[in-house]
Write an enzyme that holds these catalytic residues in place. Structure first.
Site, PDB file in Angstrom:
ATOM      1  N   ALA A  17      -4.650 -58.641  90.223  1.00 23.89           N
ATOM      2  CA  ALA A  17      -5.587 -57.531  90.088  1.00 23.89           C
ATOM      3  C   ALA A  17      -5.781 -57.140  88.622  1.00 23.89           C
ATOM      4  CB  ALA A  17      -5.079 -56.329  90.887  1.00 23.89           C
ATOM      5  N   GLN A  41       4.983 -52.513  89.193  1.00 25.09           N
ATOM      6  CA  GLN A  41       5.704 -53.785  89.190  1.00 25.09           C
ATOM      7  C   GLN A  41       6.634 -53.861  90.424  1.00 25.09           C
ATOM      8  OE1 GLN A  41       5.554 -52.020  85.808  1.00 25.09           O
ATOM      9  NE2 GLN A  41       3.634 -53.098  85.888  1.00 25.09           N
ATOM     10  N   LYS A  59       1.462 -51.809  96.805  1.00 22.08           N
ATOM     11  CA  LYS A  59       1.898 -50.418  96.540  1.00 22.08           C
ATOM     12  C   LYS A  59       0.707 -49.471  96.493  1.00 22.08           C
ATOM     13  CE  LYS A  59       3.850 -51.773  92.747  1.00 22.08           C
ATOM     14  NZ  LYS A  59       3.658 -53.240  92.851  1.00 22.08           N
ATOM     15  N   GLY A  60      -0.381 -49.916  95.831  1.00 20.22           N
ATOM     16  CA  GLY A  60      -1.557 -49.049  95.674  1.00 20.22           C
ATOM     17  C   GLY A  60      -2.086 -48.602  97.027  1.00 20.22           C
ATOM     18  N   GLY A  85      -6.341 -61.632  86.943  1.00 21.86           N
ATOM     19  CA  GLY A  85      -7.121 -62.599  87.718  1.00 21.86           C
ATOM     20  C   GLY A  85      -6.394 -63.916  87.946  1.00 21.86           C
ATOM     21  N   ARG A  86      -5.160 -64.050  87.420  1.00 19.75           N
ATOM     22  CA  ARG A  86      -4.421 -65.308  87.602  1.00 19.75           C
ATOM     23  C   ARG A  86      -4.069 -65.515  89.082  1.00 19.75           C
ATOM     24  NH1 ARG A  86       0.559 -64.341  83.616  1.00 19.75           N
ATOM     25  NH2 ARG A  86       0.288 -62.248  84.474  1.00 19.75           N
ATOM     26  N   GLY A 146      -1.689 -53.348  88.338  1.00 14.99           N
ATOM     27  CA  GLY A 146      -3.026 -53.341  88.932  1.00 14.99           C
ATOM     28  C   GLY A 146      -2.843 -52.976  90.392  1.00 14.99           C
ATOM     29  N   HIS A 147      -3.202 -51.756  90.747  1.00  8.79           N
ATOM     30  CA  HIS A 147      -2.984 -51.267  92.109  1.00  8.79           C
ATOM     31  C   HIS A 147      -4.328 -51.149  92.823  1.00  8.79           C
ATOM     32  CE1 HIS A 147       1.102 -49.375  90.753  1.00  8.79           C
ATOM     33  NE2 HIS A 147       1.048 -50.682  90.612  1.00  8.79           N
ATOM     34  N   THR A 148      -4.498 -51.937  93.857  1.00 11.46           N
ATOM     35  CA  THR A 148      -5.784 -51.996  94.552  1.00 11.46           C
ATOM     36  C   THR A 148      -5.817 -51.005  95.715  1.00 11.46           C
ATOM     37  OG1 THR A 148      -5.686 -54.360  94.099  1.00 11.46           O
ATOM     38  CG2 THR A 148      -7.449 -53.609  95.573  1.00 11.46           C
ATOM     39  N   ASP A 161       2.897 -56.469  93.045  1.00 16.15           N
ATOM     40  CA  ASP A 161       1.710 -56.755  93.868  1.00 16.15           C
ATOM     41  C   ASP A 161       2.007 -56.762  95.358  1.00 16.15           C
ATOM     42  OD1 ASP A 161       0.303 -57.033  91.489  1.00 16.15           O
ATOM     43  OD2 ASP A 161       0.656 -59.183  91.379  1.00 16.15           O
ATOM     44  N   GLU A 162       2.929 -55.936  95.776  1.00 17.58           N
ATOM     45  CA  GLU A 162       3.316 -55.889  97.190  1.00 17.58           C
ATOM     46  C   GLU A 162       2.300 -55.133  98.038  1.00 17.58           C
ATOM     47  OE1 GLU A 162       5.234 -54.858  94.674  1.00 17.58           O
ATOM     48  OE2 GLU A 162       7.168 -55.882  94.713  1.00 17.58           O
TER      49      GLU A 162
HETATM   50  P1  GDP Z   1       0.107 -53.489  94.028  1.00 15.58           P
HETATM   51  O1  GDP Z   1       0.145 -53.916  92.605  1.00 15.58           O
HETATM   52  O2  GDP Z   1       1.468 -53.487  94.636  1.00 15.58           O
HETATM   53  O3  GDP Z   1      -0.620 -52.210  94.237  1.00 15.58           O
HETATM   54  O4  GDP Z   1      -0.678 -54.631  94.809  1.00 15.58           O
HETATM   55  P2  GDP Z   1      -2.078 -55.298  94.348  1.00 15.58           P
HETATM   56  O5  GDP Z   1      -3.175 -54.342  94.554  1.00 15.58           O
HETATM   57  O6  GDP Z   1      -1.945 -55.907  92.995  1.00 15.58           O
HETATM   58  O7  GDP Z   1      -2.142 -56.540  95.348  1.00 15.58           O
HETATM   59  C1  GDP Z   1      -2.076 -56.357  96.721  1.00 15.58           C
HETATM   60  C2  GDP Z   1      -3.322 -56.982  97.337  1.00 15.58           C
HETATM   61  O8  GDP Z   1      -3.173 -56.996  98.721  1.00 15.58           O
HETATM   62  C3  GDP Z   1      -4.578 -56.184  97.071  1.00 15.58           C
HETATM   63  O9  GDP Z   1      -5.654 -57.052  96.999  1.00 15.58           O
HETATM   64  C4  GDP Z   1      -4.687 -55.287  98.308  1.00 15.58           C
HETATM   65  O10 GDP Z   1      -6.017 -54.869  98.567  1.00 15.58           O
HETATM   66  C5  GDP Z   1      -4.204 -56.230  99.347  1.00 15.58           C
HETATM   67  N1  GDP Z   1      -3.573 -55.643 100.522  1.00 15.58           N
HETATM   68  C6  GDP Z   1      -2.659 -54.655 100.623  1.00 15.58           C
HETATM   69  N2  GDP Z   1      -2.216 -54.542 101.895  1.00 15.58           N
HETATM   70  C7  GDP Z   1      -2.860 -55.490 102.595  1.00 15.58           C
HETATM   71  C8  GDP Z   1      -2.809 -55.936 103.958  1.00 15.58           C
HETATM   72  O11 GDP Z   1      -2.039 -55.424 104.776  1.00 15.58           O
HETATM   73  N3  GDP Z   1      -3.635 -56.959 104.298  1.00 15.58           N
HETATM   74  C9  GDP Z   1      -4.496 -57.546 103.425  1.00 15.58           C
HETATM   75  N4  GDP Z   1      -5.290 -58.516 103.856  1.00 15.58           N
HETATM   76  N5  GDP Z   1      -4.543 -57.176 102.147  1.00 15.58           N
HETATM   77  C10 GDP Z   1      -3.727 -56.181 101.742  1.00 15.58           C
HETATM   78  P1  IMO Z   2       1.907 -54.194  89.774  1.00 16.08           P
HETATM   79  O1  IMO Z   2       2.234 -52.758  89.484  1.00 16.08           O
HETATM   80  C1  IMO Z   2       2.917 -58.366  89.255  1.00 16.08           C
HETATM   81  C2  IMO Z   2       4.607 -59.548  85.382  1.00 16.08           C
HETATM   82  C3  IMO Z   2       3.775 -60.433  84.482  1.00 16.08           C
HETATM   83  C4  IMO Z   2       4.876 -61.219  83.802  1.00 16.08           C
HETATM   84  C5  IMO Z   2       5.964 -60.171  83.617  1.00 16.08           C
HETATM   85  C6  IMO Z   2       5.977 -59.505  82.246  1.00 16.08           C
HETATM   86  O2  IMO Z   2       0.457 -54.471  89.931  1.00 16.08           O
HETATM   87  O3  IMO Z   2       2.739 -54.723  90.886  1.00 16.08           O
HETATM   88  P2  IMO Z   2       4.397 -57.704  81.077  1.00 16.08           P
HETATM   89  O4  IMO Z   2       2.934 -57.748  80.765  1.00 16.08           O
HETATM   90  O5  IMO Z   2       4.804 -56.569  81.910  1.00 16.08           O
HETATM   91  O6  IMO Z   2       5.241 -57.832  79.842  1.00 16.08           O
HETATM   92  O7  IMO Z   2       4.670 -59.063  81.922  1.00 16.08           O
HETATM   93  O8  IMO Z   2       5.737 -59.189  84.598  1.00 16.08           O
HETATM   94  N1  IMO Z   2       3.955 -58.288  85.819  1.00 16.08           N
HETATM   95  C7  IMO Z   2       3.487 -58.075  87.051  1.00 16.08           C
HETATM   96  N2  IMO Z   2       3.421 -58.901  88.124  1.00 16.08           N
HETATM   97  N3  IMO Z   2       2.506 -57.095  89.364  1.00 16.08           N
HETATM   98  C8  IMO Z   2       2.589 -56.246  88.315  1.00 16.08           C
HETATM   99  O9  IMO Z   2       2.308 -54.950  88.420  1.00 16.08           O
HETATM  100  C9  IMO Z   2       3.061 -56.734  87.079  1.00 16.08           C
HETATM  101  N4  IMO Z   2       3.251 -56.189  85.866  1.00 16.08           N
HETATM  102  C10 IMO Z   2       3.811 -57.147  85.108  1.00 16.08           C
HETATM  103  O10 IMO Z   2       2.906 -61.258  85.226  1.00 16.08           O
HETATM  104  O11 IMO Z   2       5.369 -62.200  84.669  1.00 16.08           O
HETATM  105 MG    MG Z   3      -0.732 -55.315  91.372  1.00 13.11          MG
END
Ligand code: GDP
Ligand code: IMO
Ligand code: MG
Length: 423
Positions: free
Chosen positions: A298, A224, A16-17, A301-302, A40-42, A13-14
């Protein structure tokens, strides 16, 4: 742009999306190489939010080929649902812009059920999985009893293999007190999905090598993060795939000498969803970010656990992935913080660590050693260039990049495409 592997340098959730969407502009092909719909890539384009779980985030750009590689575990019902969702937003997914590897493994209902049951058995030691069946699906792959996409799209093969697997898994499910599955029902659903997906299925290894021969640029979309990697993460609190850069080769069939660079994505702070050690976890920053309505998963919802930036972890990620360039996201999340902390080492008893110890129990007991930075206390979300960023924000970005040991390449100040500063 050359062939680029993009990985998460923290616990997922850094952002990446978002960064994939930005970098796709100068790529021809985007490939997912590991994980499944646990991701979940937003991506936010013109204010509209899309969350991608299986389909590469490059799908939101026109004339880009998106590929699900052999290293992914694919839930076909989830994939069809995702395609339908995109169609509703006017994004057409056709065999021209989306291809699925015939050797990707299939996630089936018994994987999801086993995932849930195992978490119940683990009780307080649970992993906190996404319950998408990821662990059991990769388990079947390693045990050589998995079904691949090529089996899914061939009704006769699907019938034979699925019937044997359901028989065996029903014995296990019953012994765990769970409801057995009906072969007839599962077959009907998955055969239907297989027929729908068949036109998208190809030998993606050959396809990617043809693209390379034509001189096209490939972007490998990691899912991940480094510390969720099955080998390099905080085992057992990890996912079941190689999320790190090496996974891009095995998960796509593109060899290491064809990879040109690695981009590591990291937040300006740290988050983790699910259980397991998080040395810099901090209530104050959790409350701040949650109060802003941020940092909710994403996929599930946790609420994500939040903490200060951990440069021990990101430095370790640079080492394991060979990160060249850094994309730092969510800088704006720290806009109101008076004093920002950055972890520069861990202390465990008398021992000081400048790398992440392998034993999750030891990591859980590590105390962060912090350096402090003065906050800039100015909104950054409208900043369009490096120069427009407050000097203290620039100093912070420079410091965390230096501590991480890679070049600062992108600073992201908001979720939108336009909120991206190339440094
Ligand atoms: P991913 O799994 O690495 O693609 O990341 P997620 O989409 O799960 O979570 C990243 C969250 O940060 C999402 O809600 C993005 O829309 C949001 N996001 C990404 N870059 C930024 C940023 O620079 N600022 C803000 N406010 N939100 C960001
Ligand atoms: P993105 O690509 C954050 C976490 C789960 C759990 C562990 C194992 O959006 O960054 P799993 O269902 O894979 O067996 O769960 O890994 N986890 C993530 N945490 N972002 C993800 O993906 C994740 N995919 C799995 O919360 O701790
Ligand atoms: Mg994510």
């Amino acid at each position: 742009m050359a062939n680029t592997i993009l990985v998460g340098a923290q616990w997922g959730d850094e952002g990446k999306g978002k960064i994939i969407d930005v970098l796709t502009e100068s790529a021809d092909v985007v490939v997912r190489y590991a994980g499944g719909n646990n991701a979940g890539h937003t991506v936010i384009v013109n204010g509209r939010k899309s969350v991608l779980h299986l389909i590469p985030s490059g799908i939101l750009r026109k004339n880009k080929l998106c590929v699900i590689g052999n290293g992914v575990v694919c839930d076909p019902l989830g994939l069809v649902h995702e395609m339908e969702g995109l169609a509703k937003h006017g994004i057409k997914v056709t065999p021209k812009n989306f291809v699925l590897s015939e050797t990707a493994h299939v996630v089936l209902p018994y994987h999801r059920e086993l995932d849930s049951q195992r978490e119940v058995i683990k009780g307080k030691n649970k992993i906190g999985t996404t319950k998408r069946g990821i662990g059991p699906a990769y388990g079947d792959k390693a045990a050589r009893v998995g079904l691949r996409i090529a089996d899914l799209v061939d009704s006769a093969k699907l019938k034979e293999k699925l019937s044997a697997r359901i028989k065996e898994n029903n014995i296990v499910l019953k012994s765990l007190g769970a409801k057995p599955l009906s072969f007839k029902k599962v077959f009907a659903e998955y055969d239907k999905a297989g027929r729908f997906l068949k036109p998208f299925v190809q030998n993606t290894v050959v396809l990617l090598h043809h693209a390379i021969r034509r001189g096209e640029d490939i972007l490998f979309e990691g899912a991940q993060g480094t510390f969720l990697d099955i080998d390099h993460g905080t085992y057992p609190f990890v996912t079941s795939s190689n999320t790190t850069a090496g996974g891009a080769c095995t998960g796509s069939g593109v060899p290491p000498h064809r990879m040109d660079r690695v981009v590591g994505v990291m937040k300006a702070y740290t988050t983790r969803v699910g259980e397991g050690p998080l040395p810099t976890e901090n209530q104050e920053i959790s409350d701040l970010l949650h109060g802003m309505g941020r940092e909710f998963g994403a996929t599930t919802g946790r609420a994500r656990r939040c903490g200060w930036f951990d440069s021990v972890a990101t430095r370790h990620a640079t080492m394991v992935n060979g990160i060249d360039d850094l994309a730092v996201t969510n800088l704006d999340g720290l806009d109101t913080v008076e004093t920002i902390k950055v972890c520069i080492a861990y202390r465990h008893g008398k021992k000081r660590y400048d790398y992440v110890p392998n034993d999750a129990a030891i990591l859980a007991q590590c105390e962060p050693v912090y350096a402090e930075f003065e906050g800039w206390r100015t909104p950054t979300d409208k900043c369009k260039s490096w120069k427009q960023l407050p000097p203290k924000a620039r100093a912070y970005l420079k410091a965390i990049a230096e501590l991480t040991g890679a070049k600062l390449y992108i600073a992201s100040v908001g979720p939108g495409r336009e909120q991206t500063i190339f440094v």
